[in-house]
Write an enzyme that holds these catalytic residues in place. Structure first.
Site, PDB file in Angstrom:
ATOM      1  N   ALA A  11       0.956  -1.231  -0.034  1.00  0.00           N
ATOM      2  CA  ALA A  11       0.098  -0.210   0.195  1.00  0.00           C
ATOM      3  C   ALA A  11       0.849   1.173   0.010  1.00  0.00           C
ATOM      4  O   ALA A  11       0.485   2.195   0.601  1.00  0.00           O
ATOM      5  CB  ALA A  11      -1.020   0.059   1.186  1.00  0.00           C
ATOM      6  N   GLY A  12       2.032   1.141  -0.621  1.00  0.00           N
ATOM      7  CA  GLY A  12       2.821   2.424  -0.733  1.00  0.00           C
ATOM      8  C   GLY A  12       2.440   3.310  -1.981  1.00  0.00           C
ATOM      9  O   GLY A  12       1.068   3.318  -2.182  1.00  0.00           O
ATOM     10  N   ILE A  14       2.828   3.211  -5.234  1.00  0.00           N
ATOM     11  CA  ILE A  14       2.213   2.510  -6.498  1.00  0.00           C
ATOM     12  C   ILE A  14       0.839   1.892  -5.981  1.00  0.00           C
ATOM     13  O   ILE A  14      -0.046   1.979  -6.740  1.00  0.00           O
ATOM     14  CB  ILE A  14       3.154   1.399  -6.889  1.00  0.00           C
ATOM     15  N   GLY A  15       0.817   1.235  -4.866  1.00  0.00           N
ATOM     16  CA  GLY A  15      -0.154   0.677  -4.343  1.00  0.00           C
ATOM     17  C   GLY A  15      -1.482   1.397  -4.382  1.00  0.00           C
ATOM     18  O   GLY A  15      -2.527   1.282  -4.706  1.00  0.00           O
ATOM     19  N   ASN A  96      14.002  -7.822  -0.941  1.00  0.00           N
ATOM     20  CA  ASN A  96      12.668  -8.032  -1.657  1.00  0.00           C
ATOM     21  C   ASN A  96      12.570  -9.426  -2.011  1.00  0.00           C
ATOM     22  O   ASN A  96      11.205  -9.900  -2.061  1.00  0.00           O
ATOM     23  CB  ASN A  96      12.601  -7.107  -2.691  1.00  0.00           C
ATOM     24  N   ILE A 119       5.395  -6.041  -9.896  1.00  0.00           N
ATOM     25  CA  ILE A 119       6.089  -4.693 -10.234  1.00  0.00           C
ATOM     26  C   ILE A 119       7.434  -4.502  -9.371  1.00  0.00           C
ATOM     27  O   ILE A 119       8.129  -3.725  -9.654  1.00  0.00           O
ATOM     28  CB  ILE A 119       5.190  -3.623  -9.761  1.00  0.00           C
ATOM     29  N   THR A 120       7.426  -5.297  -8.284  1.00  0.00           N
ATOM     30  CA  THR A 120       8.501  -5.136  -7.424  1.00  0.00           C
ATOM     31  C   THR A 120       9.966  -5.168  -8.088  1.00  0.00           C
ATOM     32  O   THR A 120      10.132  -6.189  -8.814  1.00  0.00           O
ATOM     33  CB  THR A 120       8.617  -6.274  -6.278  1.00  0.00           C
ATOM     34  N   ASN A 121      11.015  -4.571  -7.845  1.00  0.00           N
ATOM     35  CA  ASN A 121      12.375  -4.960  -8.327  1.00  0.00           C
ATOM     36  C   ASN A 121      13.199  -5.439  -7.509  1.00  0.00           C
ATOM     37  O   ASN A 121      13.212  -5.516  -6.278  1.00  0.00           O
ATOM     38  CB  ASN A 121      12.759  -3.337  -8.504  1.00  0.00           C
ATOM     39  N   HIS A 176      14.338  -5.410 -17.151  1.00  0.00           N
ATOM     40  CA  HIS A 176      13.854  -4.045 -16.669  1.00  0.00           C
ATOM     41  C   HIS A 176      15.265  -3.304 -15.740  1.00  0.00           C
ATOM     42  O   HIS A 176      15.427  -3.233 -14.728  1.00  0.00           O
ATOM     43  CB  HIS A 176      12.866  -4.191 -15.775  1.00  0.00           C
TER      44      HIS A 176
END
Length: 320
Positions: A11-12, A14-15, A96, A119-121, A176
């Site tokens: 929920a950051g 982007i969330g 991560n 989406i996590t890098n 990416h």
């Protein structure tokens, strides 16, 4: 009739942006999950109060319990640590990877039929790890990178040519990261390939090369400017385009980090390639003919992703 359910893990920035876009587009009811107590609940409450103004009836719920994602049709994963200035996407690996393990287990237990967008890098490694931890079919787990990278490329090209972004179609393949491959010969303005536009005097090879390089470091450019985090509006918008293609069976051709089993000469790896996304998830991987230089660049990108996977297996032996 059951309403479509979209679960957002993380929920950051982007969330929260994803939740707003999903609700305002009426894609379905939204569950916003985060491990931090209060944050998803607060954002969901705030966003639900946009409903009367914007005119959407989507329900938004914040939670700290994976049980609440049960039955989700689409899950978008943004959980993890964002980049800070000076960090590469790969610096995030150890932190991560642990997050992907808990997320993957949460999805496996509660929403094994969902279409999952990561989406996590570092993206190409995290989407692979998430698929491994969740056990979902490969065609139901993808990474969001190419849509965003292509959008960045298109934005810069539209500025260069002074044309509408709507008339620019771009193609970015590979990982990416700094090894991504913006494919100039398949990028067009109103159907006219960029190499032809150079011949027509619209730009020069040097200027296009500089735009390719700016695209590669597009995320880093934003990180350096923000100083406190990384991009979130365009990444969220890009993931929503992918979710919409799945939910509405649009069969859009979108560049995504998809699982390859022989395509482009790559096996057992997630790499950015054009795919068709429809109601069955990744329905087709589109293999295009690449120039020798694009092939060589793609191989560099693939090798970089392979190195990340070796590192992942070193950190978590269950992935080996």
């Amino acid at each position: 009739m059951a309403r479509t359910k979209i679960a957002l893990i993380g929920a950051g920035n982007i969330g929260g942006t994803l939740a707003h876009l999903a609700a305002s587009k009426e894609l379905g009811d939204v569950v916003l999950f985060d491990v931090v107590e209060g944050v998803p609940q607060g954002k969901a409450l705030d966003l639900s109060q946009c409903g009367p103004v914007e005119g959407f009836d989507a329900k938004l719920k914040g939670t700290n319990d994976y049980a609440d994602i049960a039955g989700a049709d689409v899950i978008i994963v943004t959980a993890g640590v964002a980049r800070k200035p000076g960090m590469s996407r790969d610096d995030l690996l150890g932190i991560n990877l642990k997050v992907m393990k808990s997320v993957g287990e949460g999805i496996k237990a509660n929403a094994p039929d969902a279409f999952v967008i990561c989406i996590t890098n570092p993206l190409d490694a995290m989407v692979w790890a998430l698929r491994e931890f969740s056990g979902l079919p490969h065609n139901k787990v993808v990474g969001m990178a190419g849509v965003l990278d292509s959008a960045r490329f298109a934005t810069f090209l539209a500025e260069e040519f002074n044309v509408s972004v709507q008339d620019v179609t771009t193609f970015v393949l590979g990982g990416h990261g700094d090894t991504m491959v913006p494919v100039v010969e398949y990028s067009t303005v109103a159907g006219i390939p960029i190499p032809d536009l150079i011949k027509m005097g619209w730009s020069t090879q040097e200027r296009i090369d500089a735009i390719v390089q700016r695209t590669r470091s597009g995320g880093g450019e934003i990180v350096a400017l923000l100083k406190t985090g990384s991009a979130f509006y365009a990444p969220a918008t890009s993931a929503i385009a992918m979710a919409e293609s799945y939910l509405k069976d649009k069969k859009r051709v979108l560049p995504c980090a998809a699982y390859l089993s022989g395509e482009y000469g790559v096996d057992d790896l997630y790499v950015g390639v054009p795919v068709i996304i429809g109601a069955n998830g990744v329905e087709k991987i589109v293999e295009i003919n690449l120039s020798d230089s694009a092939k060589a660049n793609l191989q560099v990108s693939v090798d970089a992703v392979k190195e990340l996977l070796v590192a992942c297996k070193g950190i978590d032996s269950s992935l080996a």
